[in-house]
Design a protein around this motif. Sequence first.
Motif, PDB file in Angstrom:
ATOM      1  N   PRO A 182       0.812  -1.209   0.000  1.00 18.71           N
ATOM      2  CA  PRO A 182       0.000   0.000   0.000  1.00 18.71           C
ATOM      3  C   PRO A 182       0.849   1.265   0.000  1.00 18.71           C
ATOM      4  N   THR A 183       1.993   1.231   0.660  1.00 21.19           N
ATOM      5  CA  THR A 183       2.789   2.443   0.760  1.00 21.19           C
ATOM      6  C   THR A 183       3.892   2.481  -0.286  1.00 21.19           C
ATOM      7  N   GLY A 228       4.805 -15.750   0.741  1.00 22.55           N
ATOM      8  CA  GLY A 228       4.390 -15.572   2.124  1.00 22.55           C
ATOM      9  C   GLY A 228       3.923 -16.859   2.766  1.00 22.55           C
ATOM     10  N   GLU A 242      -1.185  -9.800  -1.235  1.00 24.94           N
ATOM     11  CA  GLU A 242      -1.990 -10.737  -1.995  1.00 24.94           C
ATOM     12  C   GLU A 242      -3.247 -10.078  -2.560  1.00 24.94           C
ATOM     13  N   ASN A 243      -3.890  -9.241  -1.722  1.00 25.68           N
ATOM     14  CA  ASN A 243      -5.141  -8.636  -2.170  1.00 25.68           C
ATOM     15  C   ASN A 243      -4.926  -7.720  -3.359  1.00 25.68           C
ATOM     16  N   LEU A 291      -6.448  -7.785  -7.055  1.00 28.14           N
ATOM     17  CA  LEU A 291      -7.160  -6.650  -7.653  1.00 28.14           C
ATOM     18  C   LEU A 291      -6.545  -6.247  -8.988  1.00 28.14           C
ATOM     19  N   LYS A 339      -0.571 -19.638  -6.494  1.00 26.85           N
ATOM     20  CA  LYS A 339      -0.315 -20.214  -5.170  1.00 26.85           C
ATOM     21  C   LYS A 339      -0.318 -21.739  -5.233  1.00 26.85           C
ATOM     22  N   SER A 363      -5.781 -11.658   5.960  1.00 28.88           N
ATOM     23  CA  SER A 363      -5.432 -12.128   4.630  1.00 28.88           C
ATOM     24  C   SER A 363      -4.740 -13.478   4.754  1.00 28.88           C
ATOM     25  N   PRO A 364      -5.126 -14.439   3.945  1.00 26.44           N
ATOM     26  CA  PRO A 364      -4.632 -15.802   4.106  1.00 26.44           C
ATOM     27  C   PRO A 364      -3.119 -15.889   4.015  1.00 26.44           C
ATOM     28  N   VAL A 365      -2.492 -14.913   3.376  1.00 21.69           N
ATOM     29  CA  VAL A 365      -1.070 -15.012   3.160  1.00 21.69           C
ATOM     30  C   VAL A 365      -0.299 -14.700   4.429  1.00 21.69           C
ATOM     31  N   GLU A 416       2.161 -10.541  12.292  1.00 17.77           N
ATOM     32  CA  GLU A 416       2.972 -10.054  13.401  1.00 17.77           C
ATOM     33  C   GLU A 416       2.055  -9.344  14.377  1.00 17.77           C
ATOM     34  N   ALA A 443       2.304  -0.193  14.606  1.00 20.23           N
ATOM     35  CA  ALA A 443       2.920   0.282  13.382  1.00 20.23           C
ATOM     36  C   ALA A 443       2.003   0.191  12.172  1.00 20.23           C
ATOM     37  N   GLY A 476      -1.065   2.539   6.145  1.00 23.33           N
ATOM     38  CA  GLY A 476      -0.754   1.438   5.251  1.00 23.33           C
ATOM     39  C   GLY A 476      -1.720   0.286   5.413  1.00 23.33           C
ATOM     40  N   THR A 513      -4.889  -1.835   3.182  1.00 24.99           N
ATOM     41  CA  THR A 513      -5.073  -3.262   3.002  1.00 24.99           C
ATOM     42  C   THR A 513      -6.503  -3.660   3.340  1.00 24.99           C
ATOM     43  N   ASP A 521      -8.714  -2.985   0.545  1.00 25.57           N
ATOM     44  CA  ASP A 521      -8.510  -3.988  -0.494  1.00 25.57           C
ATOM     45  C   ASP A 521      -9.253  -5.262  -0.140  1.00 25.57           C
ATOM     46  N   GLN A 522      -9.090  -5.654   1.129  1.00 27.05           N
ATOM     47  CA  GLN A 522      -9.711  -6.882   1.599  1.00 27.05           C
ATOM     48  C   GLN A 522     -11.214  -6.826   1.385  1.00 27.05           C
ATOM     49  N   ALA A 549     -12.828  -4.947  -0.613  1.00 32.54           N
ATOM     50  CA  ALA A 549     -13.159  -4.907  -2.030  1.00 32.54           C
ATOM     51  C   ALA A 549     -13.150  -6.312  -2.611  1.00 32.54           C
ATOM     52  N   VAL A 550     -12.173  -7.119  -2.175  1.00 31.59           N
ATOM     53  CA  VAL A 550     -12.101  -8.474  -2.704  1.00 31.59           C
ATOM     54  C   VAL A 550     -13.292  -9.289  -2.233  1.00 31.59           C
TER      55      VAL A 550
END
Lengths: 344, 393
Positions: free
Chosen positions: A10-11, A80, A221-222, A226, A235, B361-363, B369, B376, B380, B384, B387-388, B390-391
């Motif tokens: 994203p960044t 990943g 991944e997302n 997209l 995968k 997210s599955p990955v 973490e 942190a 950012g 995500t 995105d999630q 949206a998917v």
Amino acid sequence: MSTTLTRPRPTAAQPARRGRGSLLDALPTIASVAILLLMFVYGEAAYGKIFQYNTISNLFINSSYLIILAVGMTFVILTGGIDLSVGSVIAVSSLTGVFMANAGLPVVIVIPVTILVGSLFGLMSGVLVQYFNVQPFIATLAMMFLARGIASIMATTPVRLDDDSSFRSLSEPIKLIDGPKTNDLVVTPSVIIMILVVVAAVLVLKRTRFGRTVYAIGGAENSAGLMGLPVARTKLWVYLISGTLAGLAAVVYTSRTGIAQNVTGVGWELDAIAAVVIGGTMLTGGYGFVLGSVVGALVIGMMTLLITRDGTVPPEATTIITGGILLVFVLLQRVVLLRKKKKA
Amino acid sequence: MSAPAPGIGSRLKGLFSQQYAWGIVALLLLLAVDVIKDPSYLAITVNPTTGNLSGNLIDILRQSAPVLMIAVGMTLVVATRGIDLSVGSVMAVSGAVSMQFLSTAPNTAGSAFAALGMGLGLALVLGLVNGVLVAWVGLQPFITTLVMMLAGRGIARVITGGQNTAATNDAFRWIANGTVLGFPVVFVIAAVLVAAVAVLVRRTALGTMIEALGINPKASRLIGIRPGGLLLSVYALSALLAGLGGVFATASVMTVEVSRTGLNSELDAILAVVVGGTSLAGGKFSLTGSVVGALLITTLDKTIVFLSIPSAATPAFKAIVIVAVCLLQSERVRGWLRGRRAGRAPAQRPTPPSPAPSHSSPVAGPGGEPATSGSAGGAGTAGTDNDQKAVNA
């Protein structure tokens, strides 16, 4: 390699995060190359006979199966994921191979089937991970125990490959440089296979659409989905590749030792993961290279060599040392990641 | 499960909403298989002179003690989105240090206590190392504990010099082979500890905090739950219980087999946890479920031996059970079972819906973490999330 396309976090739009192979990114790899060189120098100084044709040849011959495993693991970790099943898959594959070879089947059938056994386990892991959303380490842990159990059903005692089996020809030494006495630079067909695998993997990851998708999935991944990248298919493929290469590693290993056991390959998944991590591939995916994993595998091979040469380090301590090295490199990755976050 | 009638249907639904119901069904099925092989399998006899109970069921209780210990620890670790792969090695370490000490110590109750203390102490240290690395350094749990699994086995070997140390100590042996009110001591200790942990997490806010941490690390951080101490405690507790499990496992034979004690135990613990209905994605946990899971595994072990299948093959059967349970937990299969299309989007793991599933997210492996995502994340991760969504949309 690390353009915004391959690492679409994203960044990633911020310039600080997309330096092409910035020093920080490559720090673990640089560290591992330095460690490998240091090990060579230290070994030469302390025990001697390291910078010799036969020592170097043996290092490659003995590490070839681990390098093949590490290459497969690199693909999985780049997305990943993780593949804990490779060690057990080797046991099943090599037992299958030895049984078939001893039954008199021609080697042109035995070797492909041995490799395909690995592919089958890889496929199962991939389907579980991709289509049923099982976490990679759980799916491959299940495959690890399934394979180990099946290997134990096949045989609980070591099975020896017949001495005249053509399977063994994969480990026939070929002299490249004839040195004095036994000090020759030799390769075996296994080493050549290993080199081919490495070259192919480097090309696939760097030059193909599939390779870029692998990096993209590891990055985010997302976002990869997209962007219309074939996430699911890719995968599935990485686990298939890892399993197949485990099958190939089984062929290489069995041809050298001539013995298959249900306990073959216990803990090798850890060696392979360690090799990949030492080589600078991020466990979180998205960054790393195959050649780094090769260096990582050589570090582990060299460590075993030095421990054998030294003779005073108890063999029990080997796993502690491997674990320690792995931990140091994981910590190093963590530092790199934190630094990057600060920069971003 | 198509409901036959509204009344029965809702009751069935109530029962099967507890995921460990399937575990109980499987347990009964296994016992049924045993009974078919030997009709007197379930018989429990009372020794008239000592009052001890004996029989296969009692054996199962006795053997289940180590699994119960690691399963309870694993449940809490998994609830925080973590995993502890080092439990088997920790069992070996604690067994090794107690046996090594007892092999030279006098045969008294005092040295048995000392051995127990040393085993548990060393296990606790290993657990604290895991906890610090996960909680404060922010390493992924599975890689941290994988390193510990590797190193722990080595530590056990170094402690005993690579030997399978044997020792004699009646008091220590009593832990594994003695009885209290006819029941095996190990099972009584295990049951008391499970109850204690259950009271600790369910009668205080601790359990809720652990679940909050597992469901959404970021949100739990925002409501003031500090992840560090919680994570450190669950990994320490897991190792401590594993240490006790190691003592149980070695005390019954008074020998530590450095390469076999606790081998594959992490699989048993994970199996018990998933059978019990605790999602490996973290969040809500069920200690009762894990107890059911532990009993199921012990019964499975015993049944495999009883049916004279080579015990080296047991991992294969356990792997099949794990795969089956994971499949049952996956949205895709649940969708099929409900007779509905699972949907176009990749199936979500059965995590409770949360406003910002930043790590679902599955990955992200086992929880990504957790320690850092709270501090942190920032803009950012918010990206995500979008995105999630949206998917998934």
